[in-house]
Write a protein that holds these residues in place. Structure first.
Motif, mmCIF file in Angstrom:
data_model
loop_
_atom_site.group_PDB
_atom_site.id
_atom_site.type_symbol
_atom_site.label_atom_id
_atom_site.label_comp_id
_atom_site.label_asym_id
_atom_site.label_seq_id
_atom_site.Cartn_x
_atom_site.Cartn_y
_atom_site.Cartn_z
ATOM 1 N N GLY A 99 -15.950 20.431 -17.900
ATOM 2 C CA GLY A 99 -15.620 19.756 -19.145
ATOM 3 C C GLY A 99 -14.130 19.710 -19.387
ATOM 4 O O GLY A 99 -13.372 20.557 -18.889
ATOM 5 N N VAL A 100 -13.713 18.723 -20.179
ATOM 6 C CA VAL A 100 -12.296 18.546 -20.522
ATOM 7 C C VAL A 100 -12.152 18.620 -22.033
ATOM 8 O O VAL A 100 -12.938 18.008 -22.773
ATOM 9 N N CYS A 101 -11.169 19.374 -22.507
ATOM 10 C CA CYS A 101 -10.804 19.428 -23.925
ATOM 11 C C CYS A 101 -9.379 18.913 -24.051
ATOM 12 O O CYS A 101 -8.445 19.513 -23.496
ATOM 13 N N GLY A 102 -9.196 17.796 -24.746
ATOM 14 C CA GLY A 102 -7.879 17.197 -24.889
ATOM 15 C C GLY A 102 -7.397 17.243 -26.324
ATOM 16 O O GLY A 102 -8.158 16.944 -27.255
ATOM 17 N N TYR A 103 -6.126 17.606 -26.518
ATOM 18 C CA TYR A 103 -5.523 17.734 -27.842
ATOM 19 C C TYR A 103 -4.300 16.822 -27.880
ATOM 20 O O TYR A 103 -3.420 16.928 -27.018
ATOM 21 N N VAL A 104 -4.236 15.916 -28.864
ATOM 22 C CA VAL A 104 -3.206 14.886 -28.859
ATOM 23 C C VAL A 104 -2.743 14.590 -30.280
ATOM 24 O O VAL A 104 -3.504 14.735 -31.237
ATOM 25 N N GLN A 105 -1.489 14.180 -30.404
ATOM 26 C CA GLN A 105 -0.951 13.793 -31.705
ATOM 27 C C GLN A 105 -1.199 12.319 -32.007
ATOM 28 O O GLN A 105 -1.478 11.952 -33.144
ATOM 29 N N GLU A 106 -1.101 11.481 -30.990
ATOM 30 C CA GLU A 106 -1.218 10.035 -31.189
ATOM 31 C C GLU A 106 -2.392 9.517 -30.361
ATOM 32 O O GLU A 106 -2.270 9.366 -29.147
ATOM 33 N N PRO A 107 -3.541 9.236 -30.986
ATOM 34 C CA PRO A 107 -4.747 8.909 -30.225
ATOM 35 C C PRO A 107 -4.893 7.435 -29.858
ATOM 36 O O PRO A 107 -6.014 6.906 -29.816
ATOM 37 N N THR A 108 -3.798 6.743 -29.581
ATOM 38 C CA THR A 108 -3.889 5.326 -29.244
ATOM 39 C C THR A 108 -4.295 5.155 -27.780
ATOM 40 O O THR A 108 -4.187 6.074 -26.968
ATOM 41 N N LYS A 109 -4.737 3.944 -27.437
ATOM 42 C CA LYS A 109 -5.109 3.642 -26.061
ATOM 43 C C LYS A 109 -3.899 3.730 -25.132
ATOM 44 O O LYS A 109 -4.019 4.090 -23.959
ATOM 45 N N ASP A 110 -2.726 3.372 -25.649
ATOM 46 C CA ASP A 110 -1.527 3.461 -24.824
ATOM 47 C C ASP A 110 -1.224 4.906 -24.457
ATOM 48 O O ASP A 110 -0.748 5.191 -23.348
ATOM 49 N N THR A 111 -1.488 5.824 -25.393
ATOM 50 C CA THR A 111 -1.202 7.233 -25.137
ATOM 51 C C THR A 111 -2.320 7.895 -24.342
ATOM 52 O O THR A 111 -2.063 8.694 -23.437
ATOM 53 N N VAL A 112 -3.569 7.570 -24.684
ATOM 54 C CA VAL A 112 -4.725 8.180 -24.014
ATOM 55 C C VAL A 112 -5.654 7.058 -23.541
ATOM 56 O O VAL A 112 -6.639 6.720 -24.215
ATOM 57 N N PRO A 113 -5.382 6.463 -22.384
ATOM 58 C CA PRO A 113 -6.228 5.365 -21.899
ATOM 59 C C PRO A 113 -7.671 5.774 -21.635
ATOM 60 O O PRO A 113 -8.561 4.922 -21.616
ATOM 61 N N ILE A 114 -7.923 7.065 -21.430
ATOM 62 C CA ILE A 114 -9.277 7.547 -21.139
ATOM 63 C C ILE A 114 -9.978 8.045 -22.398
ATOM 64 O O ILE A 114 -10.975 8.771 -22.307
ATOM 65 N N ARG A 115 -9.498 7.644 -23.563
ATOM 66 C CA ARG A 115 -10.027 8.155 -24.835
ATOM 67 C C ARG A 115 -11.534 7.953 -24.961
ATOM 68 O O ARG A 115 -12.255 8.816 -25.456
ATOM 69 N N GLU A 116 -12.056 6.816 -24.496
ATOM 70 C CA GLU A 116 -13.472 6.514 -24.675
ATOM 71 C C GLU A 116 -14.383 7.397 -23.831
ATOM 72 O O GLU A 116 -15.605 7.392 -24.022
#
Length: 455
Positions: free
Chosen positions: A353-370
């Motif tokens: 499993g992966v746990c990701g912590y981010v300030q800016e949840p945009t697609k540009d910042t986190v392309p794998i968000r979905e």
């Protein structure tokens, strides 16, 4: 010359009935059923049936709170709020005082924007769909949001455009959490006490434990600086403490803030990276372990893993995910994104499993968000980031994460999508001090029984 006479009472009642058909047809149908039952079966039988129905509801309420609170309670709460808090006369007076009504230029009659629907999915947040008058705009309601909040005795009011001539007023009635941080759970000592499908992270707005599964899940946490993301890195580890000690859970961590967040608990992690190059190596090694696990399970003809010291649950915890997926060297970023996508699409059944912590949840910042399956939105800086994190329409349903103040009194407060529904649930993560983390490290690395262990 136009008349100033109002329609007769019976016509106004007919108009009201057409606008609120449920408030007429449902009571009428119930009354008809009761009357027919009395005529056909007699008063004692009808009374027994009604009493049994009431006892059944009471038994449901007492015996299975989860399903009652998910299915029945929001509907009952919405009905109560509609006809108690936002009833016609009171609603008209509030909008009149806030200068959000119109006037018929011929007759001088007051025209009040009409309530279409009231939803109260949680105890502290209501969403009112309102048909605004011709000539009004959503921005007029936004300008009066503070006045509406005071008039409704609410903490805050947010205005969301739903469609032309319809707005939603998201009313936060109260903050269910006080200024005191939620203390960490007592360290459980026995591995048998741990359920990886329900690790306690804090409290919900209902005063119940907030739990999260870490089996077959990838956790995504978005929040601005100071929102309390660190609590959601340490709380899962504390809840898994005996399994960390016994090697049934093995976490890796990538901390690209020069290791400042995780230094105090560095000994808890199987691998740890504090710079970009080491982080890329850890992601690749994590993917390689996944491939080995898949080959092992395939050889044993198993479709899913079972957590054990031989096949532990592997977690990759990435603090400041954007540094890894957007702000690093471009060629290396593409390589890391490919590896993470492979891990997240294939790792659930194998126990990775992966746990990701981010300030800016945009697609540009986190392309794998979905690819993240479980999401938490703490305090963020814009309205759009709420839906980016939790899914379309979640802010409209009451997830006012952009309205959470960024101060210590509100750290760790956020929203999740409630399991089994699309309603947002307000939660608060427990706070882990450096002393709490050191206690956890001593327990895991030295097998030292904590002073506050569960009896």
């Amino acid at each position: 010359m136009p008349t100033t006479r109002k329609p007769a009472l019976e016509w106004r009642a007919l108009k009201w009935s057409c606008q609120h058909p449920g408030m007429v047809t449902v009571p009428a149908a119930l009354a008809a059923c009761v009357t027919k039952s009395v005529l056909d079966f007699g008063l004692p039988t009808t009374g027994g049936v009604l009493g049994g129905a009431v006892l059944g509801l009471a038994g449901w309420y007492r015996g299975h709170p989860d399903s009652f609170d998910t299915v029945a309670l929001p509907r009952l709460r919405s009905l109560h709020r509609r006809w108690w808090s936002y009833v016609g006369g009171r609603w008209s007076d509030i909008l009149l005082d806030c200068e959000l009504v119109s006037f018929n230029r011929r007759t001088g009659d007051v025209i009040v924007p009409r309530i279409l629907e009231v939803r109260a999915a949680s105890p502290s947040i209501d969403t009112i769909h309102v048909r605004i008058n011709r000539g009004q705009t959503p921005s007029m309601f936004e300008d009066k949001a503070d006045a509406l909040a005071h008039a409704l005795l609410a903490e805050r009011v947010a205005v969301v455009k739903v469609k032309p001539q319809v707005v939603a007023l998201v009313i936060e009635r109260e903050n269910p959490f006080n200024a005191d941080a939620i203390p960490p759970i007592d360290l459980p000592y026995d591995a048998d006490e741990i359920d990886l499908s329900a690790i306690e992270l804090g409290d919900t707005e209902y005063g119940q434990p907030w739990t999260q599964s870490f089996v077959g899940q990838h956790l995504f946490v978005a929040g601005a600086t100071g929102s309390g993301k660190g609590s959601l890195l340490w709380s899962p580890l504390r809840g898994m403490a005996p399994l960390l000690r016994d090697g049934v859970v093995k976490p890796d961590v990538i901390d690209l803030k020069e290791g400042m967040e995780t230094e105090v608990g560095a000994d808890l992690f199987h691998r740890r990276a504090t710079d970009w190059d080491t982080a890329a190596e850890i992601v690749e090694a994590f993917r390689d372990e996944l491939k080995e696990r898949q080959a092992l399970l395939r050889g044993e003809r198993k479709r899913k893993f079972s957590p054990s010291a031989e096949t532990p649950l592997r977690l990759l915890m990435i603090d400041e995910l954007g540094m890894l997926t957007a702000y690093g060297p471009s060629a290396e970023v593409r390589s890391v994104l490919k590896l993470l996508a492979e891990i997240m699409t294939q790792g659930r059944a194998a126990g990775f499993g992966v746990c990701g912590y981010v300030q800016e949840p945009t697609k540009d910042t986190v392309p794998i968000r979905e690819l993240f399956t479980a999401r938490v939105c703490l305090s963020v800086t814009s309205q759009s980031q709420v839906d980016m994190t939790l899914g379309d329409g979640m802010r409209l349903r009451g997830a006012l994460a952009d309205e959470i103040p960024l101060d210590p009194a509100h750290a760790g407060i956020g929203f999740v999508a409630e399991q089994g529904s699309r309603s947002p649930l307000r939660v608060r993560a427990s706070y882990q001090s450096d002393e709490d983390i050191r206690e956890l490290v001593d327990f895991v690395t030295k097998g030292r029984r904590p002073l506050r262990s569960v009896a």
